[in-house]
Motif scaffolding. Structure first.
Motif, PDB file in Angstrom:
ATOM      1  N   VAL A  31       0.846  -1.191   0.000  1.00  0.00           N
ATOM      2  CA  VAL A  31       0.000   0.000   0.000  1.00  0.00           C
ATOM      3  C   VAL A  31       0.881   1.241   0.000  1.00  0.00           C
ATOM      4  CG1 VAL A  31      -1.823   1.259   1.208  1.00  0.00           C
ATOM      5  CG2 VAL A  31      -1.784  -1.246   1.266  1.00  0.00           C
ATOM      6  N   LEU A  32       0.668   2.126  -0.975  1.00  0.00           N
ATOM      7  CA  LEU A  32       1.421   3.371  -1.077  1.00  0.00           C
ATOM      8  C   LEU A  32       0.612   4.513  -0.480  1.00  0.00           C
ATOM      9  CD1 LEU A  32       2.905   3.188  -4.699  1.00  0.00           C
ATOM     10  CD2 LEU A  32       3.741   2.122  -2.590  1.00  0.00           C
ATOM     11  N   LEU A  33       1.279   5.357   0.319  1.00  0.00           N
ATOM     12  CA  LEU A  33       0.643   6.464   1.029  1.00  0.00           C
ATOM     13  C   LEU A  33       1.411   7.751   0.697  1.00  0.00           C
ATOM     14  CD1 LEU A  33       0.599   4.458   4.349  1.00  0.00           C
ATOM     15  CD2 LEU A  33      -1.439   4.895   2.968  1.00  0.00           C
ATOM     16  N   ALA A  41      -1.484   9.380  -7.684  1.00  0.00           N
ATOM     17  CA  ALA A  41      -0.649   9.181  -8.865  1.00  0.00           C
ATOM     18  C   ALA A  41       0.826   9.456  -8.582  1.00  0.00           C
ATOM     19  CB  ALA A  41      -1.134  10.080 -10.001  1.00  0.00           C
ATOM     20  N   ASP A  42       1.103  10.229  -7.541  1.00  0.00           N
ATOM     21  CA  ASP A  42       2.478  10.652  -7.262  1.00  0.00           C
ATOM     22  C   ASP A  42       3.383   9.463  -6.953  1.00  0.00           C
ATOM     23  OD1 ASP A  42       4.663  12.242  -6.760  1.00  0.00           O
ATOM     24  OD2 ASP A  42       4.076  12.720  -4.711  1.00  0.00           O
ATOM     25  N   LEU A  43       3.126   8.772  -5.862  1.00  0.00           N
ATOM     26  CA  LEU A  43       3.984   7.632  -5.505  1.00  0.00           C
ATOM     27  C   LEU A  43       3.829   6.460  -6.460  1.00  0.00           C
ATOM     28  CD1 LEU A  43       4.097   7.188  -1.616  1.00  0.00           C
ATOM     29  CD2 LEU A  43       5.881   8.001  -3.152  1.00  0.00           C
ATOM     30  N   ALA A  57      -1.131  -0.963  -4.433  1.00  0.00           N
ATOM     31  CA  ALA A  57      -2.341  -0.144  -4.370  1.00  0.00           C
ATOM     32  C   ALA A  57      -1.949   1.221  -3.823  1.00  0.00           C
ATOM     33  CB  ALA A  57      -3.393  -0.787  -3.469  1.00  0.00           C
ATOM     34  N   SER A  58      -2.111   2.260  -4.635  1.00  0.00           N
ATOM     35  CA  SER A  58      -1.797   3.615  -4.205  1.00  0.00           C
ATOM     36  C   SER A  58      -3.102   4.322  -3.871  1.00  0.00           C
ATOM     37  CB  SER A  58      -1.054   4.372  -5.316  1.00  0.00           C
ATOM     38  OG  SER A  58      -0.585   5.618  -4.852  1.00  0.00           O
ATOM     39  N   VAL A  59      -3.240   4.718  -2.591  1.00  0.00           N
ATOM     40  CA  VAL A  59      -4.508   5.281  -2.133  1.00  0.00           C
ATOM     41  C   VAL A  59      -4.406   6.796  -1.993  1.00  0.00           C
ATOM     42  CG1 VAL A  59      -5.157   3.148  -0.953  1.00  0.00           C
ATOM     43  CG2 VAL A  59      -3.946   4.923   0.300  1.00  0.00           C
ATOM     44  N   ARG A  60      -5.541   7.453  -2.139  1.00  0.00           N
ATOM     45  CA  ARG A  60      -5.618   8.908  -2.019  1.00  0.00           C
ATOM     46  C   ARG A  60      -5.973   9.288  -0.586  1.00  0.00           C
ATOM     47  NH1 ARG A  60      -9.956  11.870  -5.729  1.00  0.00           N
ATOM     48  NH2 ARG A  60      -8.391  11.352  -7.333  1.00  0.00           N
ATOM     49  N   ALA A  61      -5.228  10.217  -0.016  1.00  0.00           N
ATOM     50  CA  ALA A  61      -5.555  10.712   1.322  1.00  0.00           C
ATOM     51  C   ALA A  61      -6.953  11.340   1.320  1.00  0.00           C
ATOM     52  CB  ALA A  61      -4.510  11.727   1.770  1.00  0.00           C
ATOM     53  N   PRO A  62      -7.640  11.335   2.455  1.00  0.00           N
ATOM     54  CA  PRO A  62      -9.061  11.688   2.461  1.00  0.00           C
ATOM     55  C   PRO A  62      -9.403  13.163   2.606  1.00  0.00           C
ATOM     56  CG  PRO A  62      -8.429  10.785   4.581  1.00  0.00           C
ATOM     57  CD  PRO A  62      -7.222  10.703   3.716  1.00  0.00           C
ATOM     58  N   ILE A  63      -8.417  14.046   2.815  1.00  0.00           N
ATOM     59  CA  ILE A  63      -8.719  15.462   3.067  1.00  0.00           C
ATOM     60  C   ILE A  63      -8.244  16.311   1.894  1.00  0.00           C
ATOM     61  CG2 ILE A  63      -8.346  17.412   4.623  1.00  0.00           C
ATOM     62  CD1 ILE A  63      -7.716  15.368   6.829  1.00  0.00           C
ATOM     63  N   PRO A  64      -9.137  16.939   1.119  1.00  0.00           N
ATOM     64  CA  PRO A  64      -8.705  17.852   0.056  1.00  0.00           C
ATOM     65  C   PRO A  64      -7.987  19.059   0.665  1.00  0.00           C
ATOM     66  CG  PRO A  64     -11.013  17.238  -0.214  1.00  0.00           C
ATOM     67  CD  PRO A  64     -10.609  16.788   1.155  1.00  0.00           C
ATOM     68  N   GLN A  67      -2.997  21.724  -3.419  1.00  0.00           N
ATOM     69  CA  GLN A  67      -3.195  21.255  -4.794  1.00  0.00           C
ATOM     70  C   GLN A  67      -3.547  19.779  -4.857  1.00  0.00           C
ATOM     71  OE1 GLN A  67      -3.085  23.503  -7.437  1.00  0.00           O
ATOM     72  NE2 GLN A  67      -2.988  24.906  -5.694  1.00  0.00           N
ATOM     73  N   GLY A  68      -3.761  19.168  -3.703  1.00  0.00           N
ATOM     74  CA  GLY A  68      -4.060  17.739  -3.691  1.00  0.00           C
ATOM     75  C   GLY A  68      -4.823  17.332  -2.454  1.00  0.00           C
ATOM     76  N   PHE A  69      -4.248  16.398  -1.691  1.00  0.00           N
ATOM     77  CA  PHE A  69      -4.958  15.804  -0.556  1.00  0.00           C
ATOM     78  C   PHE A  69      -3.985  15.597   0.607  1.00  0.00           C
ATOM     79  CE2 PHE A  69      -7.098  14.777  -4.432  1.00  0.00           C
ATOM     80  CZ  PHE A  69      -8.442  14.943  -4.127  1.00  0.00           C
ATOM     81  N   ALA A  70      -4.544  15.512   1.810  1.00  0.00           N
ATOM     82  CA  ALA A  70      -3.739  15.362   3.018  1.00  0.00           C
ATOM     83  C   ALA A  70      -4.314  14.268   3.903  1.00  0.00           C
ATOM     84  CB  ALA A  70      -3.693  16.678   3.785  1.00  0.00           C
ATOM     85  N   TRP A  71      -3.427  13.675   4.715  1.00  0.00           N
ATOM     86  CA  TRP A  71      -3.867  12.705   5.723  1.00  0.00           C
ATOM     87  C   TRP A  71      -4.326  13.410   6.985  1.00  0.00           C
ATOM     88  CZ3 TRP A  71      -4.616   8.087   3.854  1.00  0.00           C
ATOM     89  CH2 TRP A  71      -3.885   7.691   2.727  1.00  0.00           C
TER      90      TRP A  71
END
Length: 216
Positions: A31-33, A41-43, A57-64, A67-71
């Protein structure tokens, strides 16, 4: 007045997989974080430099955010020192998503905030994982239920960072330096002249670390 702990969820449709569902059967999972203000798409771009055996599996952090998302948000957390409850909320979201996946040997690889998340996931559910790769990240303050388990089991953890990283504070590095040796079988690498990024030399070391973990 403290901010409420967010109720977070992983976007299932945003997960990037290295293999089709049919081709994932019987294979280990990695799992990529990703880091702050980035996305799945980054990692995922480093997949070509990692061992072929694990399904990635590269997952997207849940907080917009940005320019992207945050954990965990920079607006409600100190950089390098988030509230444990906020890191826990993000970890719970990942664990909920993992509950939907087939049970298989599972590793974690995170960068920056994602590196902090990799360690937080180990601490929340050490029995779910086989190893972790933490790149240019840190450990979150506080104690977790899984800390004693990690101290006893000495799970393999790779920690890589650069000598020119000006993003992760010295306090966060010192905290992680003190915590990891007591809670993991630590492979720590420091890369001369590297900033807050991932180098080709580090990727080669990470690949070797993951490959050795798959042989255990």
């Amino acid at each position: 007045m403290p901010f409420p702990t967010p109720d977070l969820r992983i976007d299932r449709d945003a997960v990037l997989w290295s293999a089709s569902e049919r081709d994932r059967a019987g294979r280990p999972l990695l799992v990529l974080l990703h880091g702050y203000a980035s996305d799945e798409a980054d990692l995922f771009g480093i997949s070509a430099y990692l061992p072929l055996e694990p399904v990635i599996a590269s997952v997207r952090a849940p907080i917009p955010e940005g320019q992207g998302f945050a954990w965990f948000s920079r607006y409600t957390n100190m950089p390098g020192d988030p509230l444990a409850a906020n890191a826990d909320a993000a970890a719970a979201a990942v664990l909920d998503w993992l509950d939907e996946q087939p049970q298989t040997p599972t590793g974690l690889l995170g960068f920056s905030q994602g590196g902090a998340m990799a360690l937080q996931l180990l601490r929340r559910a050490p029995e779910r994982f086989d190893y972790a790769v933490q790149l240019s990240g840190f450990v979150v303050h506080g104690e977790q239920d899984g800390d004693a388990h990690l101290a006893a089991s000495k799970m393999p953890v790779f920690w890589g960072r650069g000598t020119l990283d000006e993003v992760i504070s010295s306090d966060a590095v010192d905290r992680t330096t003190a915590w990891l040796p007591d809670h993991s079988a630590l492979d720590a690498r420091i890369y001369e002249g590297m900033g807050h990024n991932i180098s080709s030399a580090e990727l080669a070391d990470v690949s070797a670390f993951i490959r050795s973990g798959l042989r255990r």
